[in-house]
Write a protein that holds these residues in place. Structure first.
Motif, PDB file in Angstrom:
ATOM      1  N   GLU A  79      62.996  12.352  64.401  1.00  8.56           N
ATOM      2  CA  GLU A  79      64.076  13.114  63.782  1.00  8.56           C
ATOM      3  C   GLU A  79      64.486  12.526  62.430  1.00  8.56           C
ATOM      4  O   GLU A  79      64.707  13.237  61.466  1.00  8.56           O
ATOM      5  CB  GLU A  79      65.279  13.143  64.726  1.00  8.56           C
ATOM      6  CG  GLU A  79      66.190  14.332  64.491  1.00  8.56           C
ATOM      7  CD  GLU A  79      67.136  14.508  65.660  1.00  8.56           C
ATOM      8  OE1 GLU A  79      68.329  14.287  65.471  1.00  8.56           O
ATOM      9  OE2 GLU A  79      66.659  14.843  66.766  1.00  8.56           O
ATOM     10  N   ASP A  80      64.588  11.196  62.387  1.00 12.52           N
ATOM     11  CA  ASP A  80      65.094  10.593  61.152  1.00 12.52           C
ATOM     12  C   ASP A  80      64.199   9.460  60.650  1.00 12.52           C
ATOM     13  O   ASP A  80      64.661   8.512  60.051  1.00 12.52           O
ATOM     14  CB  ASP A  80      66.523  10.080  61.374  1.00 12.52           C
ATOM     15  CG  ASP A  80      66.590   9.188  62.599  1.00 12.52           C
ATOM     16  OD1 ASP A  80      65.534   8.999  63.244  1.00 12.52           O
ATOM     17  OD2 ASP A  80      67.665   8.679  62.931  1.00 12.52           O
ATOM     18  N   TRP A  81      62.927   9.553  60.966  1.00 11.51           N
ATOM     19  CA  TRP A  81      62.023   8.516  60.465  1.00 11.51           C
ATOM     20  C   TRP A  81      60.627   9.086  60.246  1.00 11.51           C
ATOM     21  O   TRP A  81      60.248  10.095  60.834  1.00 11.51           O
ATOM     22  CB  TRP A  81      61.956   7.329  61.431  1.00 11.51           C
ATOM     23  CG  TRP A  81      61.533   7.691  62.825  1.00 11.51           C
ATOM     24  CD1 TRP A  81      62.332   8.094  63.848  1.00 11.51           C
ATOM     25  CD2 TRP A  81      60.185   7.706  63.352  1.00 11.51           C
ATOM     26  NE1 TRP A  81      61.590   8.365  64.971  1.00 11.51           N
ATOM     27  CE2 TRP A  81      60.263   8.128  64.693  1.00 11.51           C
ATOM     28  CE3 TRP A  81      58.925   7.405  62.819  1.00 11.51           C
ATOM     29  CZ2 TRP A  81      59.149   8.256  65.515  1.00 11.51           C
ATOM     30  CZ3 TRP A  81      57.808   7.533  63.637  1.00 11.51           C
ATOM     31  CH2 TRP A  81      57.924   7.947  64.966  1.00 11.51           C
ATOM     32  N   GLU A  82      59.891   8.425  59.367  1.00 11.37           N
ATOM     33  CA  GLU A  82      58.488   8.771  59.170  1.00 11.37           C
ATOM     34  C   GLU A  82      57.710   7.486  58.932  1.00 11.37           C
ATOM     35  O   GLU A  82      58.200   6.580  58.270  1.00 11.37           O
ATOM     36  CB  GLU A  82      58.308   9.715  57.989  1.00 11.37           C
ATOM     37  CG  GLU A  82      56.869  10.224  57.869  1.00 11.37           C
ATOM     38  CD  GLU A  82      56.600  11.054  56.627  1.00 11.37           C
ATOM     39  OE1 GLU A  82      56.610  12.276  56.738  1.00 11.37           O
ATOM     40  OE2 GLU A  82      56.369  10.461  55.560  1.00 11.37           O
ATOM     41  N   GLU A  83      56.547   7.405  59.528  1.00 14.26           N
ATOM     42  CA  GLU A  83      55.684   6.241  59.302  1.00 14.26           C
ATOM     43  C   GLU A  83      54.337   6.730  58.814  1.00 14.26           C
ATOM     44  O   GLU A  83      53.793   7.696  59.334  1.00 14.26           O
ATOM     45  CB  GLU A  83      55.489   5.449  60.604  1.00 14.26           C
ATOM     46  CG  GLU A  83      56.727   4.741  61.114  1.00 14.26           C
ATOM     47  CD  GLU A  83      56.918   3.351  60.524  1.00 14.26           C
ATOM     48  OE1 GLU A  83      56.148   2.985  59.602  1.00 14.26           O
ATOM     49  OE2 GLU A  83      57.855   2.657  60.965  1.00 14.26           O
ATOM     50  N   ARG A  84      53.809   6.043  57.799  1.00  8.98           N
ATOM     51  CA  ARG A  84      52.456   6.329  57.320  1.00  8.98           C
ATOM     52  C   ARG A  84      51.638   5.070  57.557  1.00  8.98           C
ATOM     53  O   ARG A  84      51.860   4.056  56.914  1.00  8.98           O
ATOM     54  CB  ARG A  84      52.487   6.705  55.838  1.00  8.98           C
ATOM     55  CG  ARG A  84      53.408   7.896  55.562  1.00  8.98           C
ATOM     56  CD  ARG A  84      53.689   8.056  54.089  1.00  8.98           C
ATOM     57  NE  ARG A  84      52.533   8.561  53.351  1.00  8.98           N
ATOM     58  CZ  ARG A  84      52.256   9.859  53.233  1.00  8.98           C
ATOM     59  NH1 ARG A  84      53.031  10.763  53.781  1.00  8.98           N
ATOM     60  NH2 ARG A  84      51.202  10.250  52.550  1.00  8.98           N
ATOM     61  N   LEU A  85      50.736   5.133  58.511  1.00  9.55           N
ATOM     62  CA  LEU A  85      50.037   3.922  58.928  1.00  9.55           C
ATOM     63  C   LEU A  85      48.540   4.087  58.710  1.00  9.55           C
ATOM     64  O   LEU A  85      47.990   5.162  58.956  1.00  9.55           O
ATOM     65  CB  LEU A  85      50.304   3.669  60.424  1.00  9.55           C
ATOM     66  CG  LEU A  85      51.775   3.628  60.830  1.00  9.55           C
ATOM     67  CD1 LEU A  85      51.914   3.771  62.339  1.00  9.55           C
ATOM     68  CD2 LEU A  85      52.409   2.332  60.363  1.00  9.55           C
ATOM     69  N   PRO A  86      47.880   3.007  58.271  1.00 10.40           N
ATOM     70  CA  PRO A  86      46.423   3.106  58.117  1.00 10.40           C
ATOM     71  C   PRO A  86      45.737   3.220  59.474  1.00 10.40           C
ATOM     72  O   PRO A  86      45.995   2.412  60.383  1.00 10.40           O
ATOM     73  CB  PRO A  86      46.045   1.805  57.415  1.00 10.40           C
ATOM     74  CG  PRO A  86      47.281   0.990  57.311  1.00 10.40           C
ATOM     75  CD  PRO A  86      48.425   1.710  57.889  1.00 10.40           C
ATOM     76  N   LEU A  87      44.877   4.220  59.598  1.00 13.17           N
ATOM     77  CA  LEU A  87      44.159   4.451  60.855  1.00 13.17           C
ATOM     78  C   LEU A  87      43.338   3.227  61.261  1.00 13.17           C
ATOM     79  O   LEU A  87      43.210   2.913  62.445  1.00 13.17           O
ATOM     80  CB  LEU A  87      43.255   5.681  60.692  1.00 13.17           C
ATOM     81  CG  LEU A  87      42.313   6.045  61.833  1.00 13.17           C
ATOM     82  CD1 LEU A  87      43.106   6.347  63.106  1.00 13.17           C
ATOM     83  CD2 LEU A  87      41.443   7.233  61.477  1.00 13.17           C
TER      84      LEU A  87
END
Lengths: 145, 347, 314
Positions: free
Chosen positions: C137-145
């Motif tokens: 709802e209030d977060w986003e993560e961009r993580l290397p696969l």
């Protein structure tokens, strides 16, 4: 365990060689420890690795499988296929913590009464040194949790 | 298991107080707490310092295991003087407290009660444990993404089956007794009464949780399934199913079991083990015939039992929408999707 | 053309031409970053096919269930190795099963992602190039696969390309030591290894998800389901659960293709991959036998060589 503890060893002996070897040892009045419970099987290749696991689960302190020498198998190659299965079984059980020496294998021909007696003595002494088996053993279930 | 009406005002329980209180409770009763996170989340007997669960949604393993364990000894038998002797398992009806179960898990126990506490064949072991159990629930402030309790009659702050419900506020819990037994228990712990704004905050927590829940078209499913036993929808529904029992064993309302004897010469024990309708062995006859030959019949049984047979007898589905089966199915065969597909079923 | 577009086109053509009746692949699942098996019988259905890092079941398991149909199987190296074993064991032949080889660079590990997000469950997620993007709802993560791959993917082995009848792209699995996990376990003394094994097995609830997800566990009746007489007790007894796992491992000796489907299927996090690795390494070192790679050999424990080592036999 009390001092009276004696190792309990289940031996799967092939009908054509090792069982006859045991007979010869007996007929020749060779002494060997009375700790083995012999189960006669048609061929060492007929011994499902499951039997060994089950024997350990249900109270054996050690298990021995004995068959014909390579080349002598009554069914030509049962023992050679068994050799692969047992290599795998031994590797797996010792991987998860079975003490080395609890499961053992031997080739004993019908003419090798002395070898049979020696094998039984060696296996018994190895297992005795290891003490009573505790791992993989099924506990008696009590009523209350 | 109906309990007396109770209208008790809430009390405030500081976070820092929790461990002291649990230690105190553990001194008086057998105490199970929700512990661990993710796939390790389960109910375990309390011990000092045990990490209490914080994560979203329900525990991976259910609270039914406390009352209906995976394996239970019913009696032992042995031979004495040439006669068979039976020794039944002792009923364990001592004080028992379960802490931290979600409202869905408490509701699930209410669905198990009519099965195990049927007046004709009451199960004394299950009943014994239920008899004096105090269920202290933790309202769901953050449902899991697979949860759908409101679609099957539940609520993230539902009280059914609970004796005390806790709602996590910012810096404390609001605790409210929902039964006389719960009120008595809570009173014994001695807390300060909650200010009115705490009640309002708790209501907001529940409302936020409710809004986060997806809707599943389970209304009227029982009627739609009536007479649909042979419907072609079953032909395809099961195809992806692997036939494992992950869904049934982690379901808080699945309650099928198998009875087996184990033992050696002269003695033994009769066990009740969990069983699953998803297994071929479940209906295998001694003759070798199996009336539920394939995955189709087995999956149909699971769905029909939950959404048709059980409602037929008890008036509501045997599903609390906890979403466990959705989350754990190895092939993501989603019960919510199955329900949606069954919605489209026509005669 | 993207892999997905190529895959859909190929599958649709195979179905339309009547070359196959069924295409077994994956489609987008109902949870973020998950896929579910798709059993496509029409070109329209085939248009939902996807093949990416979120595909984490071994699809070959369905081949033994649809054994009367001509099937196309969407195959990564996991499935390709399984097909080698199926050919060896006469479960699938090239005239019935056609493989559509899709490229794989490793599977996204749901467990690794969960750990990385420390308990937050993403409400949405997608793959974008080499990034895993997930959000609540209030977060986003961009993580290397590449930080979140399944352990089985490191050092993944590809059978010869002749196993793929239609290859849509080349797989580039991450380099690594396949046996790292095994080596870690073996560093422990016997007593500790037994204790670790007990701890793992204690968690098992005997739901058989591991067995059912395993493409090599295709026996019509498992030894653990034998009830007349019972081979293995079905209670929560620890030794019975050990017997189940040990015997299953032995039945997979020289057959396990190390796809890890059993570990991913487990709902309570029992990870016994190291047992299979132990036997895999034994097969390789002792018998120069590599499951899933060389279809020409006979099954490992159905044959022998006269000079197989026997130093452990008296």
């Amino acid at each position: 365990m009390s001092e009276a503890w004696e190792p309990k060893i289940v031996a799967f002996l092939c009908h054509w060689c090792s069982y006859a070897g045991a007979d010869l040892a007996g007929i020749s009045r060779m002494q060997y420890p009375p700790n083995v419970r012999v189960i006669r099987v048609p061929c060492s290749g007929a011994v499902n690795p499951f039997y060994l696991i089950k024997a350990l689960q249900r109270g054996a302190d050690g298990v021995l499988v004995s068959g014909c020498h390579p080349g002598d198998c009554h069914y030509l190659a049962g023992n050679l296929v068994a050799r692969r299965k047992f290599a795998m079984l031994k590797a797996l059980l010792e991987h998860v913590g079975l003490e080395e020496g609890r499961v053992q294998f031997s080739w004993v021909s019908a003419a090798e009464g002395q070898k049979f007696a020696d094998v039984i003595r060696e296996v018994t002494e190895t297992v005795r040194a290891l003490g009573p088996a505790g791992r993989f053993r099924k506990a008696r279930r009590a009523l209350c949790r | 298991m109906r309990r007396g009406e109770a209208a008790v005002a809430g009390v405030i329980l500081e976070h820092s107080e929790l461990n002291r209180i649990l230690a105190h409770v553990a001194g008086q009763a057998r105490l199970w707490v929700a512990t661990g996170e993710g796939e390790e989340a389960a109910f375990l007997p309390y011990r000092p310092g045990i990490p209490l669960r914080r994560g979203p949604g329900p525990t991976r393993r259910t609270a039914k295991e406390i009352f209906f364990p995976r394996t239970e000894a019913l009696f032992t038998f042995h031979e004495a003087d040439g006669k068979p002797r039976l020794e039944p398992a002792k009923v364990d009806d001592g004080p028992l407290v379960v802490f931290g179960l979600r409202p869905c898990d408490a509701r699930a126990l209410c669905l198990l009660d009519p099965v195990f506490e049927d007046p004709l064949w009451p199960d004394r072991l299950y009943g014994g444990r239920r008899a004096r159990a105090i269920l202290v629930g933790m309202a769901c402030s953050q449902p899991s993404r697979a949860c759908f309790c409101t679609s099957v009659g539940g609520d993230p702050a539902g009280e059914e089956g609970l004796d005390v419900i806790l709602v996590a506020l910012d810096d404390a819990y609001l605790a409210r007794a929902t039964t006389d037994r719960g009120a008595e228990w809570l009173e014994g712990l001695g807390f300060s009464p909650a200010p009115p704004e705490a009640e309002a905050a708790a209501a907001r927590v529940a409302e936020t949780a409710r809004r986060a829940l997806a809707a599943v078209p389970a209304d009227g499913l029982k009627e739609r399934l009536d007479g649909r036993f042979e419907h072609p929808v079953w032909d395809r529904l099961h195809e992806r199913c692997l036939g494992c029992a992950a869904c049934t064993y982690l379901c808080p309302t699945c309650h099928c079991f198998d009875i087996v004897d184990e033992g050696g010469p002269g003695e033994g024990v009769r066990l009740r083990n969990w069983d699953s309708c998803m297994f071929a062995l479940f209906t295998l006859h001694a003759s070798g015939h199996n009336p539920r030959m394939t995955g189709k019949e087995r999956m149909r049984q699971r769905i029909m039992h939950k959404f048709n047979y059980y409602p037929e007898r008890q008036g509501r589905p045997a599903c609390v929408g906890c979403g466990r089966c959705v989350e754990i199915c190895p092939v993501n065969l989603d019960l919510r999707q199955v329900i949606a597909e069954l919605e489209g079923v026509e005669a | 053309m993207s892999v997905n577009a190529l895959l859909r086109e190929t599958a649709a053509r195979l179905l339309a031409e009547g070359t196959v009746r069924l295409v077994v692949g994956w489609e987008k699942g109902t949870l973020p970053l998950r896929t579910t098996p798709l059993l496509a019988r029409t070109a329209e259905q085939a248009d939902r096919l996807v093949a990416d890092a979120t595909c984490d079941q071994n699809l070959a398991v369905y081949l033994t269930r649809f054994k009367d149909e001509k099937v196309a199987l969407v195959a990564r190296p996991c499935e390709a190795r399984t097909l080698v074993e199926y050919c060896r064991e006469h479960r699938a032949s090239p005239d019935r099963v056609l493989a559509i080889g899709v490229p794989c660079t490793g599977m996204l590990s749901r467990r690794a992602l969960e750990r990385r997000l420390s308990g937050r469950l993403p409400a949405a997620g997608r793959l974008e190039g080499d990034l895993v993007i997930c959000s609540g709802e209030d977060w986003e993560e961009r993580l290397p696969l590449t930080d979140l791959l399944e352990p089985v993917c490191y050092g993944c082995r590809l059978p010869g390309a002749d196993r793929y009848w239609r290859v849509l792209g080349e797989s580039r699995p991450p380099a690594g030591d396949r046996y790292a996990e095994l080596d870690r376990f073996r560093q422990m003394a016997g007593e500790e290894r037994y204790a670790a094994f007990c701890r793992a097995v204690e968690r098992c609830i005997r739901c058989y998800a591991c067995r059912q997800a395993c493409p090599m566990c295709y026996c019509p009746e498992c030894f653990s389901d034998r009830s007349a007489p019972t081979w293995v007790g079905s209670s929560d007894d620890l030794s019975d659960t050990m017997v189940f796992h040990l015997t299953r491992t032995l039945h997979l000796a020289g057959r396990c293709v190390d796809c890890g489907a059993c570990v991913r299927a487990c709902p309570v996090g029992v990870d016994l991959r190291h047992l299979h690795l132990r036997l895999g390494r034994e097969a390789e070192e002792r018998f120069a036998y590599r499951p899933g790679l060389d279809a020409a050999d006979r099954p490992l424990v159905a044959t022998f060589r006269p000079d197989d080592p026997e130093e452990f036999i008296r």
